[in-house]
Design a protein around this motif. Structure first.
Motif, PDB file in Angstrom:
ATOM      1  N   ALA A 174       6.631   9.036   9.958  1.00 26.99           N
ATOM      2  CA  ALA A 174       4.896  10.147   9.939  1.00 26.99           C
ATOM      3  C   ALA A 174       5.065  11.236  10.893  1.00 26.99           C
ATOM      4  CB  ALA A 174       3.816   8.888  10.596  1.00 26.99           C
ATOM      5  N   ALA A 175       5.310  11.419  12.212  1.00 27.19           N
ATOM      6  CA  ALA A 175       5.468  12.706  12.754  1.00 27.19           C
ATOM      7  C   ALA A 175       6.392  13.967  12.133  1.00 27.19           C
ATOM      8  CB  ALA A 175       5.704  12.336  14.346  1.00 27.19           C
ATOM      9  N   THR A 176       7.212  13.296  11.090  1.00 22.52           N
ATOM     10  CA  THR A 176       8.018  14.980  10.529  1.00 22.52           C
ATOM     11  C   THR A 176       6.998  15.127   9.197  1.00 22.52           C
ATOM     12  OG1 THR A 176       8.707  12.844   8.932  1.00 22.52           O
ATOM     13  CG2 THR A 176      10.110  13.607  10.777  1.00 22.52           C
ATOM     14  N   GLU A 180       1.061  -2.028   0.032  1.00 25.38           N
ATOM     15  CA  GLU A 180       0.276  -0.610   0.152  1.00 25.38           C
ATOM     16  C   GLU A 180       0.453   1.470   0.043  1.00 25.38           C
ATOM     17  OE1 GLU A 180      -0.729  -3.187   1.678  1.00 25.38           O
ATOM     18  OE2 GLU A 180      -2.963  -3.085   1.198  1.00 25.38           O
ATOM     19  N   LEU A 181       2.089   1.557   0.940  1.00 30.14           N
ATOM     20  CA  LEU A 181       3.335   2.052   0.348  1.00 30.14           C
ATOM     21  C   LEU A 181       3.832   2.423  -0.853  1.00 30.14           C
ATOM     22  CD1 LEU A 181       5.102   1.524   4.324  1.00 30.14           C
ATOM     23  CD2 LEU A 181       3.627   3.446   3.280  1.00 30.14           C
ATOM     24  N   SER A 182       4.180   1.381  -1.063  1.00 33.04           N
ATOM     25  CA  SER A 182       4.258   1.677  -2.429  1.00 33.04           C
ATOM     26  C   SER A 182       5.368   2.799  -2.543  1.00 33.04           C
ATOM     27  CB  SER A 182       3.763   1.468  -3.780  1.00 33.04           C
ATOM     28  OG  SER A 182       3.746   1.347  -5.107  1.00 33.04           O
ATOM     29  N   ASN A 183       5.173   3.331  -3.921  1.00 35.79           N
ATOM     30  CA  ASN A 183       5.734   4.779  -4.565  1.00 35.79           C
ATOM     31  C   ASN A 183       5.263   6.056  -4.225  1.00 35.79           C
ATOM     32  OD1 ASN A 183       7.109   2.282  -5.476  1.00 35.79           O
ATOM     33  ND2 ASN A 183       8.940   4.014  -6.736  1.00 35.79           N
ATOM     34  N   ARG A 213       0.844  10.449   2.194  1.00 34.42           N
ATOM     35  CA  ARG A 213      -0.040   9.644   1.558  1.00 34.42           C
ATOM     36  C   ARG A 213       0.749   7.902   2.379  1.00 34.42           C
ATOM     37  NH1 ARG A 213      -3.855   5.789   2.136  1.00 34.42           N
ATOM     38  NH2 ARG A 213      -4.118   4.520   0.757  1.00 34.42           N
ATOM     39  N   LYS A 214       1.332   8.136   2.245  1.00 34.14           N
ATOM     40  CA  LYS A 214       2.412   7.236   3.317  1.00 34.14           C
ATOM     41  C   LYS A 214       2.628   7.600   4.754  1.00 34.14           C
ATOM     42  CE  LYS A 214       6.329   5.758   0.649  1.00 34.14           C
ATOM     43  NZ  LYS A 214       7.755   4.719  -0.141  1.00 34.14           N
TER      44      LYS A 214
END
Length: 857
Positions: free
Chosen positions: A538-540, A513-516, A521-522
């Protein structure tokens, strides 16, 4: 007919003579598998020479000779009825040694030529001491005669010569340096042959058949067991039932042999080889008259240590939780090389010389030694020697754990200190070194260092390694990298330099799902992760160079806390090792390929300027002229460093198989990227494990979506409907022809393997292509030449070359021959053209036919 044991030196030295390979013989066909085994035997003999052991030679095989019809009294000529592979290989190895020392010791290089390779006062084909078949003769003669710029590349002869040139560079590694003249001595005077010399009229083919009839050999464990029980006439039955049978039931034959070897090592024999186990133990017993009671004591001790050895093999059987955790990690690492040290610790604990906490502390030093060396890319080629020496070298005047710490900290053990660890975590391409399970374990341990109140059960989820900054970055990522790139660095250079570093890697079960996707989105997906490291990413606000390096610094401090440092640093050896790695990979460049300063720097975790300065100042470096600018031009600062070199660089590159475009740049299709450089120094084992693992898990799905569905969903997100339809038809046609499709879990995206062979049978499957969705840049088909080189019948380089030639008939594909050692790719969109589809279908049919007929060829 005469048969006698001889040495290569004795066979070929002396007066002028020639060994002729008959024209009806097959061409030279040794692959890297046979070459690698021979090289290991040569190094082993060189080490025995260094230790002063001159008795344990290695039997290489037979050579059957017959007088040639062209024989002359003053110039003997012999037909090589059997043994041409061995003679050709040894000659090429000596040619590589000659060229390796030619710049620094020209007199010694000339000596090697005169003694083994040429007939100095003869001309034409008589000049060669060994004359191969006509098919191999031009290549072989080019490598024996020189000069370098006229040598032909490619083919099995060229591959073997390049193999030895590469291995000789590796042998200079400061972690385990090998003297080149000791290697020469081992090759010429420690590899024994049986030379069968026939008279005219003898049936040499019958001799050949009798020499090659072999039966199933007894193992070292079988031989030693038989020896022991033949010397137990009265106690044999009791000892067998009491000690031997339980031991034999608890261990496999291979494990039992390993335990017997460890028994000798624990006794202080740091040079014994497993293949010499029987002879060494027999020699030990026969030094004096030995009683049945002493043999019983030996078997009883073996039985006792068998229970300890099982805990290394099955850590769950260890009762102490701290020691069990250490053993599990070392088992996950597949650290069998450390067994001598681990058995020593288990044995000393059993005797009461240290307790379980001290045992676990000592094991933590072993884990740190392995992990820090892997992160810092220290070669593993001397680990056997390091750990086999532990029982005999452990200091006796300090506690066991402290003694082991001290022993492994010696300068020549190359245990990286904290400063080197910090630097490598920031700059080195972590994803390209070590084995996949080792990389995963490092990330798992770093996650555990957060000591989350609800830790992840790593045994359950199928976590894989994810690149946060994707391996194949789309336009949004490249725009962000443009903001971070320095004035001397392009966004593409920055991407290549950072993508594989530890600061950019994490673990996830949702990488499909993360993919490119863009970072935004990631972020949404990583926020919901159970892993603390993912929530912190994710917090950055963004994910560029500064964020990757900041995370690398945090991970470095965690690594330093997790894995203890050596007692003292290794000083300047770290830089020497890095450059040694550069020498190895440049020497490994296949004929017809080039690389850039930036690619080499990214592979090393260094800077392009530093790489250029080093190459310019290092004389005698093989293939240094094939490192060019990113545009494919010779650097303005390039100068020949060796007296024997010189002349026009472009002419030399042309002789090396490099093509040039109309604007004078080296052909970009022949460029070896940073990822390709990493492949050159790894075998096919990682490729095989990846493919076979995928094949075994084909049917599994994720969240109700099968892997096949996921593959086509990702493909459709990036390629045209026509390409997707074409790929579906390609896979369907492959299955109709008897193949099957394996879909991988994927490290970034999923994949599709065009498989042949038995599903779920490791080592038996084969695949010509792996298809990948493009992740923003178009789907690709990877041609797995590197994998095929280890699979019959494609160990034959000629078959791989034919596959390459067939693929190059497709419009838009031009794979250079130099990439036969690698895994080049082409765009799936090329298959939208009818002519290309049909040509690929014919090629795949030919591939299946080669596989189907491999046993009858």
């Amino acid at each position: 007919m005469q048969a006698k044991e001889t040495l290569f030196a004795d066979l070929v030295q002396g007066r002028a003579q020639q060994f002729q390979v008959p024209l009806y013989q097959r061409t030279y066909s040794w692959t890297e598998r046979q070459l690698g085994q021979l090289w290991a035997d040569i190094l082993e003999q060189a080490e025995l020479l260094e230790s002063g052991d001159r008795a344990s030679t290695h039997f290489l095989g037979s050579v059957v000779l017959a007088p040639s019809p062209q024989n002359e009294a003053t110039f003997p000529r012999w037909l090589v009825v059997d043994g041409q592979q061995r003679l050709t290989t040894l000659s090429l190895a000596l040619a590589a040694i000659r060229d390796h020392i030619a710049d620094t010791q020209p007199d010694e290089a000339e000596r090697i030529d005169d003694e083994y390779l040429i007939n100095k006062r003869k001309s034409g084909t008589d000049h060669l001491r060994l004359l191969p078949t006509q098919a191999d003769r031009p290549q072989f003669a080019a490598h024996i005669r020189g000069p370098l710029e006229t040598r032909a590349g490619g083919g099995n002869v060229g591959t073997a010569y390049s193999f030895f040139r590469r291995k000789l560079v590796e042998a200079e590694d400061p972690t385990a340096p090998q003297d080149v003249f000791r290697i020469e001595q081992a090759l010429t005077s420690r590899l024994t042959l049986v030379a069968v010399t026939a008279e005219r009229g003898d049936n040499v083919h019958r001799i050949f058949e009798s020499l090659n009839n072999t039966g199933l050999k007894l193992s070292q464990a079988d031989l030693l067991r038989n020896y022991l029980f033949m010397r137990l006439p009265t106690l044999g039955e009791h000892i067998y039932e009491t000690y031997w049978l339980p031991l034999q039931n608890s261990l496999s034959n291979d494990e039992l042999e390993q335990l017997m070897w460890l028994q000798l090592v624990l006794g202080g024999d740091d040079r014994v080889r497993r293949q010499d186990l029987y002879a060494s133990q027999q020699q030990h017993f026969e030094r004096r008259e030995i009683s049945e009671a002493e043999i019983e004591a030996y078997i009883r001790e073996l039985h006792h240590r068998g229970a300890l050895f099982r805990r290394l093999l099955h850590p769950e059987e260890e009762p102490d939780p701290t020691v069990r955790a250490q053993l599990r990690r070392l088992d996950t690492w597949q650290a069998q090389v450390t067994y001598p040290a681990l058995m020593l610790l288990m044995d000393r604990r059993e005797r009461g010389e240290l307790d379980s906490p001290e045992t676990a502390r000592a094991m933590s030093y072993i884990e740190s030694f392995l992990v820090r060396r892997m992160i810092c890319r220290v070669p593993t080629n001397n680990l056997n020697r390091v750990f086999q020496a532990v029982p005999g070298q452990l200091p006796r005047d300090v506690p066991v754990a402290d003694g082991l710490h001290q022993l492994l900290s010696a300068d020549n053990r190359f245990w990286p200190d904290d400063d080197e660890l910090r630097g490598k975590i920031r700059a080195a391409p972590f994803y390209q070194y070590g084995r996949w399970h080792q990389r995963k374990m490092v990330l798992q341990r770093l996650e555990e260092s957060h000591e989350h109140p609800e830790p992840v059960d790593f045994a359950t989820p199928q976590l894989t390694i994810e690149h946060v900054l994707p391996q194949s970055a789309g336009d949004e990522w490249m725009r962000m990298l443009h903001e971070d790139a320095a004035t001397t660095e392009t966004p593409e250079d920055l991407h290549v330099r950072l993508r594989h570093t530890l600061g950019n890697l994490t673990l996830t079960a949702v990488n499909s799902e993360l993919s490119n996707h863009p970072f935004e989105r990631k972020q949404d997906l990583l926020k919901g992760s159970h892993l603390e490291m993912n929530r912190r990413i994710a917090a950055t606000e963004r994910w560029g160079a500064q964020e990757i390096l900041a995370r690398a610094d945090d991970l470095a401090e965690r690594a330093i806390a997790l894995w203890p440092a050596p007692l003292r640093g290794i000083g300047r050896a770290e830089r020497n090792r890095d450059w040694q790695l550069a020498h190895q990979v440049v020497a490994a460049l296949p004929h017809g390929t080039w690389t850039s300063y930036g690619d080499l720097a990214a592979f090393l975790g260094s800077g392009a300027q530093a790489v250029g300065n080093h190459l310019a100042g290092t004389p005698g470096l093989a293939n240094a002229h094939r490192v060019l600018t990113s545009e494919g031009k010779v650097s303005d600062g390039f100068r020949w460093t060796s007296p024997g070199d010189g002349g026009d660089v472009r002419a030399r590159l042309t002789a090396d198989g490099i093509r040039f475009t109309v604007n004078g740049a080296a052909d970009p299709a022949q460029r070896v990227s940073a990822d390709d450089l990493a492949l050159l120094l790894t075998g096919a084992d990682e490729t095989e494990a990846h493919g076979e693992d995928a094949a075994q898990r084909t049917a599994q799905g994720q969240g109700g979506e099968t892997r096949a569905d996921r593959f086509f969903r990702q493909l459709a997100a990036d390629d045209s409907p026509e390409t997707v339809t074409t790929v579906r038809a390609l896979l369907h046609r492959w299955e109709e022809g008897g193949g099957w499709i394996g879909h991988g879990a994927g490290q970034v995206t999923t994949s599709a393997f065009l498989m042949l062979g038995e599903a779920g049978a490791p080592g038996r499957g084969i695949w010509p292509l792996t298809l990948y969705p493009g992740g923003g840049r178009g789907g690709t088909a990877e041609v797995v030449f590197q994998h095929l080189a280890a699979r019959e019948p494609f160990t034959d380089r000629g078959l791989r070359a034919e596959l390459l030639g067939r693929l190059n008939e497709l419009k838009g594909i031009d794979i250079p021959e130099g990439k036969l050692e690698l895994r080049p790719n082409f765009r799936l969109s090329l298959l939208e053209e009818d002519h290309n589809r049909e040509l690929l279908a014919e090629t795949l049919t030919w591939f299946r036919h080669c596989w189907d007929t491999r046993d009858t060829a």
